[in-house]
Each structure stands twice: as C-alpha cells, then as structure tokens.
Motif scaffolding. Structure first.
Motif, mmCIF file in Angstrom:
data_model
loop_
_atom_site.group_PDB
_atom_site.id
_atom_site.type_symbol
_atom_site.label_atom_id
_atom_site.label_comp_id
_atom_site.label_asym_id
_atom_site.label_seq_id
_atom_site.Cartn_x
_atom_site.Cartn_y
_atom_site.Cartn_z
ATOM 1 N N HIS A 277 -41.461 -16.028 27.116
ATOM 2 C CA HIS A 277 -41.411 -17.493 27.212
ATOM 3 C C HIS A 277 -39.968 -17.951 27.366
ATOM 4 O O HIS A 277 -39.035 -17.271 26.933
ATOM 5 C CB HIS A 277 -42.029 -18.147 25.965
ATOM 6 N N ILE A 278 -39.807 -19.141 27.937
ATOM 7 C CA ILE A 278 -38.498 -19.745 28.148
ATOM 8 C C ILE A 278 -38.416 -21.047 27.357
ATOM 9 O O ILE A 278 -39.393 -21.803 27.278
ATOM 10 C CB ILE A 278 -38.258 -20.006 29.645
ATOM 11 N N SER A 279 -37.260 -21.312 26.779
ATOM 12 C CA SER A 279 -37.072 -22.560 26.041
ATOM 13 C C SER A 279 -37.201 -23.748 26.987
ATOM 14 O O SER A 279 -36.895 -23.643 28.179
ATOM 15 C CB SER A 279 -35.704 -22.573 25.355
ATOM 16 N N PRO A 280 -37.675 -24.891 26.486
ATOM 17 C CA PRO A 280 -37.898 -26.054 27.368
ATOM 18 C C PRO A 280 -36.657 -26.510 28.131
ATOM 19 O O PRO A 280 -36.781 -27.052 29.233
ATOM 20 C CB PRO A 280 -38.375 -27.141 26.394
ATOM 21 N N ASP A 281 -35.468 -26.281 27.556
ATOM 22 C CA ASP A 281 -34.252 -26.690 28.262
ATOM 23 C C ASP A 281 -33.814 -25.685 29.319
ATOM 24 O O ASP A 281 -32.829 -25.902 30.032
ATOM 25 C CB ASP A 281 -33.110 -26.946 27.269
ATOM 26 N N GLY A 282 -34.537 -24.551 29.433
ATOM 27 C CA GLY A 282 -34.248 -23.570 30.463
ATOM 28 C C GLY A 282 -33.039 -22.705 30.203
ATOM 29 O O GLY A 282 -32.616 -21.952 31.091
ATOM 30 N N ARG A 283 -32.488 -22.731 28.986
ATOM 31 C CA ARG A 283 -31.248 -21.999 28.710
ATOM 32 C C ARG A 283 -31.470 -20.604 28.137
ATOM 33 O O ARG A 283 -30.591 -19.750 28.223
ATOM 34 C CB ARG A 283 -30.375 -22.817 27.753
ATOM 35 N N PHE A 284 -32.660 -20.358 27.529
ATOM 36 C CA PHE A 284 -32.887 -19.079 26.873
ATOM 37 C C PHE A 284 -34.281 -18.543 27.190
ATOM 38 O O PHE A 284 -35.241 -19.313 27.319
ATOM 39 C CB PHE A 284 -32.722 -19.203 25.350
#
Length: 376
Positions: A277-284
């Motif tokens: 999964h990816i964090s909602p802000d797209g950074r991690f």
C-alpha cells in the motif's frame, strides 16, 4: 521547501478532518467453522489508536478478503475460501448508526479459493480473483447491495518455472486502474500481470486490452498490486522472490523501471511477501513480509516513482497477510494471521516510520483488515 510546506498543510488537513469522522475497522478470519465469528467490526479511536469491538458476523466460512463499497454502505467478502470444490462472494450491509453488519446474499465465485475483491467507483460492479483455479469473475451489484450472478469469467492455465508453487495459474488480486478503465490481475502462478479494459456501460464490461499482460521476472510470483495516487506509477509485490517491481503507467500499459527487495540482505531464501500500500500523500510505500521476517518494509517514493528503503517495522505477530492505511494516512493496521492479532500503528507523516499504538486485538486466524471513515 515546497515538499516541507506541502507536508505541513497535509498534517493540518489530517488533524482537522480525522476527528470529524467515525472510523470503523473490518477484520476477516479463517474461522474454519460457520459457528465461529467470521467478520469482526471495530471502532477506531483516532486519538489513541484503540479498537473497540462493535459487532461480529457468523454463518459464513473463511472470509479471506474484504472490501468496502465506495459509499461505505456495503461490505463484500470472499467466502468459502480454502474450501475444497467451493468458493463464493458475499455481501453485507453496514449501518454505522446501528453498528450492525447484516448479511444480504452470496454468489458462487466461479472458481475455487477466491482471494481478492475490488469494487468499481460507481459501486455497480464487483471483480473477484480466484487463486486455486486461476480465474477472474465479474458481478453486477444492485443499488441495495445485492450481488447478482456472474456475467463474465476468464480462466487461465499456464504456470511458470517454480514447479511447487507455479504448477498453473494463480490469480492473486484484481485491481482497478486509477481511472477505473482497466483491471489488472497479478498471476502468481504464471508470472504475469494480466490486464483488461473495463467499460462499466457494457453488460460484459471486461474487454481485450492492447497489452493483455506484462511479463514479470520468472519465478517471482506477482501477488498484490497498487497505483501511486498521481496515477503515473504502479507497484507489484512479488511473493516468491520477496521483491517489488515498479512500473511507469499509462493507458493500460506497464513499463518496468525498477525492482527492489522487500527484505534485508541478511535473508537469502524463504521469502513470503504479501501486501502492498501507498500513503495517501504518495510519499511512502509499505509492503508486508511473512515467513521469517514478519515485518513491514518501508520505502520512500522518489519523484520518478522509484523506491528507496527507509527501514523495517516488526508487526508484533506472525504472518502479516493483509494490512491497510486509513484515508487520512494517520494509521496503518496489520492483520497477523498465524498469531491471530490485529495491531495498530501510528504513521509519522514526515518520516513514514511506524509506532505501535493503542491496544492489541486478538482475532483468531485474522485474514484481512480494511478501514473506512464515516462522516458524523
């Protein structure tokens, strides 16, 4: 400086919004007995990370995977998973005001061992991946959450080089593209990421894609798949090789740009990567490792879509089959299957690191976890 300012405002947004919503966590279980609880519903305290038991559902067998409809009214489950000569998908209505999860109906899965479900953004279509028989099934969903019978099914047979694990096709997930105009099907058995166009206006919505599959590294075992929030990149966790393949994405086509280990260099074999999964802000980006590691691998995402390893976080349990991140990006919640515990982590929005939070919940043979926010 721009990234720092953007992160600051994202944190303010999260802080302002996450307390105006009720957050519910849905957990599935390999219960092996219809007389035992199969699905659990918890309420998440967004200050402490504590989980409070709200309700449970019996009379269903082995709900291995859950997904929640876009409007939050319905929960769909893969049921009769790991049941010989069986398999089904089931629908439930969730009423947060009554804290009740009520069975609606079931349909045959169209193949043994269903393991993954995705709902179209319009809430009218359900796509199911069957692992053991290597197939995908498509169902219409009515306005009241009922699953209608299968309208389309595609099956596959070819395997790959690992004769123990890849004797034939094993479709392990079914994921819509960011615009919901394509469906991607990582096939662990064939080392392919299959794909179809998806036209929600058609009675038979799965259509041939110009790029019917992307070839993965032989012996890698593609399992779960996700897209970056910007829609330009895609990421596939590979179970057998313990790796993540990174792709540039556009109009139904995947172009490989990187392959990186989910494990430390100390581990040489016995890989068993699971979820991504990816964090909602797209950074991690986060990926779970089972087997000897039982951890979450943490990566930062560069501007070109590639990954850099940040670190690893123990899941405080065994076999982290599925985990989820809430839409605000504040919490990551893990379902540890073998140890039978659900663990909540708070995410550091700046560093991406995880810290155990709240009370640990016991769910025997926890198979899946999903979270949904509901406005008050």
């Amino acid at each position: 400086m721009v990234k720092i300012i953007a992160t600051f405002f994202f944190i303010l947004f999260v802080s302002f919004n996450c307390y105006s919503q009720n957050s519910y966590v849905f957990v599935g279980s390999y219960n092996s007995d219809k007389n035992k609880e199969g699905i659990y519903v918890f309420q998440l305290d967004t200050l402490t990370g504590n989980l409070k038991n709200i309700t449970t559902v019996k009379n269903i067998l082995n709900p291995s995977y859950l997904t929640v409809s876009p409007n939050g009214k319905y929960v769909f489950a893969c049921t009769e998973t790991r049941t010989p000569n069986a398999g089904s998908v089931s629908s439930f209505e969730f009423k947060p005001q009554n804290k009740a999860l009520t069975f609606i109906n079931s349909q045959k899965s169209g193949g043994e061992n269903p393991v993954y479900l995705s709902v179209h953004k319009n809430g009218k279509w359900l796509v199911n991946a069957n692992y053991t028989q290597g197939s995908v099934s498509v169902y219409p969903i009515t306005a009241d959450g009922k699953i209608n019978p299968i309208v389309q099914k595609f099956s596959y047979s070819e395997g790959s080089i690992n004769k123990e694990r890849q004797e034939r096709s094993h479709v392990h997930s079914a994921v819509f593209s960011p615009n919901y105009d394509f469906v991607f099907l990582p096939d662990l058995g064939a080392d392919k990421i299959r794909s179809y166009r998806f036209d929600y206006t058609k009675k038979l919505p799965l259509l041939e894609n110009q790029y019917p599959f992307t070839q993965a590294t032989l012996g890698s075992g593609p399992r779960h798949f996700t897209f970056h929030p910007d829609g330009k990149f895609a990421y596939c966790v590979e179970e057998i090789s313990g790796t993540i393949s990174v792709y540039a994405y556009g109009n139904g086509k995947l172009d490989p740009i990187q392959r990186i280990n989910t494990h430390t260099d100390a581990l040489k074999e016995g890989f068993s990567s699971a979820d991504i999964h990816i964090s909602p802000d797209g950074r991690f980006l986060y990926a779970s490792n089972r087997g000897e590691e039982n951890n979450i691998a943490i990566f930062s995402i560069e501007s070109n879509g590639t990954l850099k390893t940040v670190g690893y976080q123990s899941t405080f349990g065994k076999t982290p089959r599925i985990f989820t991140i809430d839409s605000a990006g504040k919490f990551l919640i893990v379902a540890n299957q073998t140890s039978g515990n659900v663990v909540v982590f708070k995410r550091n929005l700046v560093t991406g690191l995880l810290k155990k939070s709240g009370t640990e919940i016991n769910v025997e043979n926890a198979s899946c976890v999903q979270i949904k926010h509901y406005r008050n």
